[in-house]
Design a protein around this motif. Structure first.
Motif, PDB file in Angstrom:
ATOM      1  N   THR A  11      40.064  42.516  23.580  1.00 28.00           N
ATOM      2  CA  THR A  11      39.414  41.434  24.335  1.00 28.00           C
ATOM      3  C   THR A  11      40.262  40.161  24.216  1.00 28.00           C
ATOM      4  N   THR A  12      40.022  39.237  25.117  1.00 30.00           N
ATOM      5  CA  THR A  12      40.730  37.958  25.037  1.00 30.00           C
ATOM      6  C   THR A  12      40.355  37.213  23.760  1.00 30.00           C
ATOM      7  N   GLY A  43      43.395  41.360  29.421  1.00 31.57           N
ATOM      8  CA  GLY A  43      44.400  40.704  30.238  1.00 31.57           C
ATOM      9  C   GLY A  43      45.457  39.958  29.442  1.00 31.57           C
ATOM     10  N   SER A  44      45.136  39.656  28.184  1.00 32.18           N
ATOM     11  CA  SER A  44      46.077  38.899  27.358  1.00 32.18           C
ATOM     12  C   SER A  44      46.544  39.734  26.168  1.00 32.18           C
TER      13      SER A  44
ATOM     14  N   SER B  31      38.057  29.341  33.520  1.00 32.40           N
ATOM     15  CA  SER B  31      37.157  30.249  32.800  1.00 32.40           C
ATOM     16  C   SER B  31      37.954  31.076  31.792  1.00 32.40           C
ATOM     17  N   PRO B  32      37.317  31.386  30.664  1.00 32.16           N
ATOM     18  CA  PRO B  32      38.019  32.147  29.620  1.00 32.16           C
ATOM     19  C   PRO B  32      37.952  33.642  29.905  1.00 32.16           C
ATOM     20  N   GLY B  33      38.877  34.379  29.335  1.00 31.84           N
ATOM     21  CA  GLY B  33      38.797  35.838  29.358  1.00 31.84           C
ATOM     22  C   GLY B  33      39.233  36.476  30.662  1.00 31.84           C
ATOM     23  N   ARG B  34      39.336  35.704  31.724  1.00 31.90           N
ATOM     24  CA  ARG B  34      39.564  36.298  33.046  1.00 31.90           C
ATOM     25  C   ARG B  34      41.036  36.331  33.439  1.00 31.90           C
ATOM     26  N   GLY B 230      36.189  40.620  31.551  1.00 30.87           N
ATOM     27  CA  GLY B 230      37.624  40.378  31.467  1.00 30.87           C
ATOM     28  C   GLY B 230      38.344  41.449  30.664  1.00 30.87           C
ATOM     29  N   SER B 231      37.582  42.327  30.024  1.00 29.43           N
ATOM     30  CA  SER B 231      38.183  43.406  29.235  1.00 29.43           C
ATOM     31  C   SER B 231      37.796  44.755  29.853  1.00 29.43           C
TER      32      SER B 231
END
Lengths: 75, 386
Positions: A11-12, A43-44, B31-34, B230-231
Motif C-alpha cells: 500500500t502507499t 502505485g508507489s 489525494s493520497p494513495g492514488r 489505490g492498492s
C-alpha cells in the motif's frame, strides 16, 4: 550490479512508512511510481541504493513494515 | 463569550491546526494513495503523520493499525455491523451514547441479542456487572470510556481483562477520552478503540477512526465500505491489508492534516498537564454549582472519577430555557437536553427532562468557570430572564 533496488510494498501507506523508517536511518530512500513490470500491488515503491538492500530490509522488518520484495532496478 | 461545549466539539483549536489545514489546501491539495507524484505522496505523508501521532498517543507500536473514518460513530458501526452476525450476543452498558445503542438496536432486529449491564445512579459500574451477562455466544463487549453526559469514567481495564479471560472481543467508545484521559490500548486490554478527532484531540470535525490492537485478527472484521484504495487495483475484491481494508474512497486529508497537527501538539503540550488543568476546572464547577440552592449536579461529583463534563439541573426550570438564557444573556454556550444518550439519562434519573451540560476545555480559565457559576446562580435566584 544495479545502482538502485526497488522495495515493493502493498500500500502507499507502507511506502510512506518505509520511507520514514529509512530516512530516519539516514538512508537515501526515494518514492517512485512502481515500475509496471515489477508489480501492481501499490502505485508507489521505494527506491534505494542497491548496496543497502540488506540493511534496508532488516530495518523495515524490525519496524514492522510489510514489504512484498526487494528487486534490483535495471534501467 | 464563553464556550463550554467541548464535549460536543472542542474550540478554539491550537493555531498549528489552522496552519496545517491551510498548508494542505494551499500547498498540497492532492489525494493520497492514488498517484505517485510528489503532491500525492505529500498527502500520504500527512495522513501517515496523523497515524503515527494517534498510535503514539494511545500506546500502539504499529501506526498501520490506526485506520481513519469520518468520526467515532462510523468506527463503531464498522465494528458492530462487521463483527456481529445473527445468533451472536453483545453486551453493553447503561451509560452508552446512541452511537453505540442505535446500531445495536438495528442489529437486534436482525437476530443479534443485546444485553445492557446496569450502572449506578452516578453512571459508574464494576466489571462484575458485565460478567453476569456473559453467555457462550457472547462475541462482543462494547463500552464507552467516559460518559458524554456527566463524565463518569468506566473501568475499561477491568472490563477488558474480563473480556480477555472469556475470549470476547472488547470495543471501547473513547470519543470522550482520547486526549483527555490516560489510555493505553495494550495495558487497558482493549481490542478495538473508536476515537474522534474533533473533541479532546483538538482536531477538525469529520475526523476519527479505529485503533486496532496487534492481536486482533482483522480477517474476522469485514469492511463497512468497499471501494478504491489505490492498492491491488487489478482486483475487484476489497484488499484485506491494513489500513486500506477500512479506508476505501478519497479520505478527508484536509481534516487529517489538522488532526496530525493537533495530536502532535497534545503530545508535546502533555496530556497529563491538560488532565490536571481540567480536573481543577471540574472540581471548581462541581463545588460552585453544588453550592447554589436548587441546583443538583448529576454524576460522580468527583473530579478524580470523571472527565471535564459536568451536568446539572435547576429545580423548576427547563434545561433548554436555562441554556437559552445562558447564551442570550450571558454569552455562555453549553448543551442542554438528552445529549444523544437517552439510556444514560435514564440511568442518571434525568430522563426525559435532561440536564444542562458544562464541558470546559484545555484553554478554559478558572475565572471563566466562576463566571459560569455566577450566571447559573443568577438564573436559579431570579428565574430564566430575571
Amino acid at each position: 550490479m544495479a545502482e538502485f533496488a526497488v522495495i515493493l510494498v502493498y500500500t502507499t501507506t507502507d511506502a510512506i512508512f518505509a520511507e520514514r523508517v529509512l530516512r530516519r536511518a539516514d538512508l537515501a530512500a526515494k518514492l517512485i511510481p512502481t515500475p509496471r513490470h515489477l508489480g501492481s500491488d501499490c502505485g508507489s515503491a521505494v527506491r534505494i541504493p542497491a548496496s543497502e538492500s540488506e540493511r534496508c530490509e532488516e530495518l523495515l522488518r524490525t519496524a514492522g513494515v510489510s514489504l512484498s520484495r526487494i528487486v534490483p532496478l535495471n534501467t | 463569550m464563553l464556550y463550554l461545549d467541548h464535549a460536543s466539539t472542542s474550540w478554539p483549536k491550537p493555531d498549528c491546526v489552522h496552519e496545517a489545514i491551510l498548508r494542505y489546501l494551499r500547498d498540497v491539495g492532492a489525494s493520497p494513495g492514488r498517484s505517485a507524484h510528489r503532491l500525492s505522496l505529500e498527502a500520504e505523508r500527512i495522513r501517515f503523520d496523523a497515524r503515527e501521532a494517534v498510535a503514539e498517543l494511545v500506546g500502539m507500536k504499529d501506526p498501520m493499525r490506526v485506520v481513519f473514518t469520518c468520526n467515532a460513530t462510523t468506527a463503531i458501526n464498522l465494528v458492530l455491523r462487521g463483527l456481529l452476525t445473527p445468533g451472536c450476543h453483545a453486551i453493553t452498558t447503561g451509560m452508552e451514547h446512541n452511537a453505540v445503542l442505535r446500531p445495536l438496536r438495528t442489529l437486534e432486529a436482525k437476530g443479534i441479542a443485546v444485553s445492557i449491564a446496569g450502572c449506578r445512579a452516578d453512571g459508574s459500574m464494576d466489571a462484575a456487572a458485565i460478567e453476569q451477562h456473559i453467555r457462550p455466544e457472547t462475541k462482543l463487549i462494547v463500552a464507552n470510556h467516559a460518559s458524554n453526559v456527566c463524565g463518569t469514567v468506566l473501568p475499561v481495564r477491568e472490563i477488558g481483562e474480563l473480556a480477555r479471560r472469556h475470549g470476547i472481543t472488547f470495543l471501547v467508545d473513547a470519543a470522550q477520552t482520547v486526549g483527555a484521559w490516560p489510555i493505553d490500548l495494550h495495558h487497558d486490554n482493549i481490542d478495538l478503540l473508536a476515537f474522534t478527532g474533533h473533541k479532546a484531540l483538538l482536531g477538525p470535525t469529520g475526523t476519527g477512526g479505529l485503533a486496532i490492537d496487534d492481536d486482533f485478527a482483522v480477517t474476522s472484521l469485514p469492511a463497512l465500505i468497499s471501494g478504491g484504495t489505490g492498492s491491488r487495483s487489478e482486483e475487484e475484491i476489497q484488499p484485506d491489508m491494513l489500513p486500506d481494508k477500512y479506508e476505501a474512497g478519497t479520505p478527508n486529508i484536509m481534516g487529517l492534516a489538522g488532526l496530525a497537527a493537533s495530536v502532535r501538539y497534545l503530545i508535546e503540550y502533555g496530556v497529563d498537564e491538560i488532565i490536571e488543568h481540567e480536573r481543577l476546572l471540574t472540581r471548581r464547577l462541581i463545588d460552585g454549582l453544588g453550592d447554589i440552592a436548587g441546583v443538583r449536579v448529576v454524576g460522580p461529583g468527583d473530579a478524580q472519577r470523571q472527565t471535564a463534563v459536568v451536568s446539572f439541573t435547576v429545580d423548576g426550570l427547563a434545561c433548554s430555557e436555562i441554556a437559552r438564557a445562558l447564551d442570550e444573556n450571558h454569552e455562555i454556550m453549553c448543551r442542554p437536553g438528552l445529549h444523544c444518550a437517552p439510556r444514560a439519562h435514564r440511568t442518571l434519573g434525568t430522563y426525559p427532562d435532561g440536564t444542562v451540560r458544562f464541558a470546559p476545555g484545555p484553554f478554559t480559565q478558572e475565572e471563566e468557570i466562576d463566571l459560569a457559576i455566577e450566571a447559573v446562580s443568577s438564573i436559579a435566584r431570579r428565574g430564566i430572564d430575571g
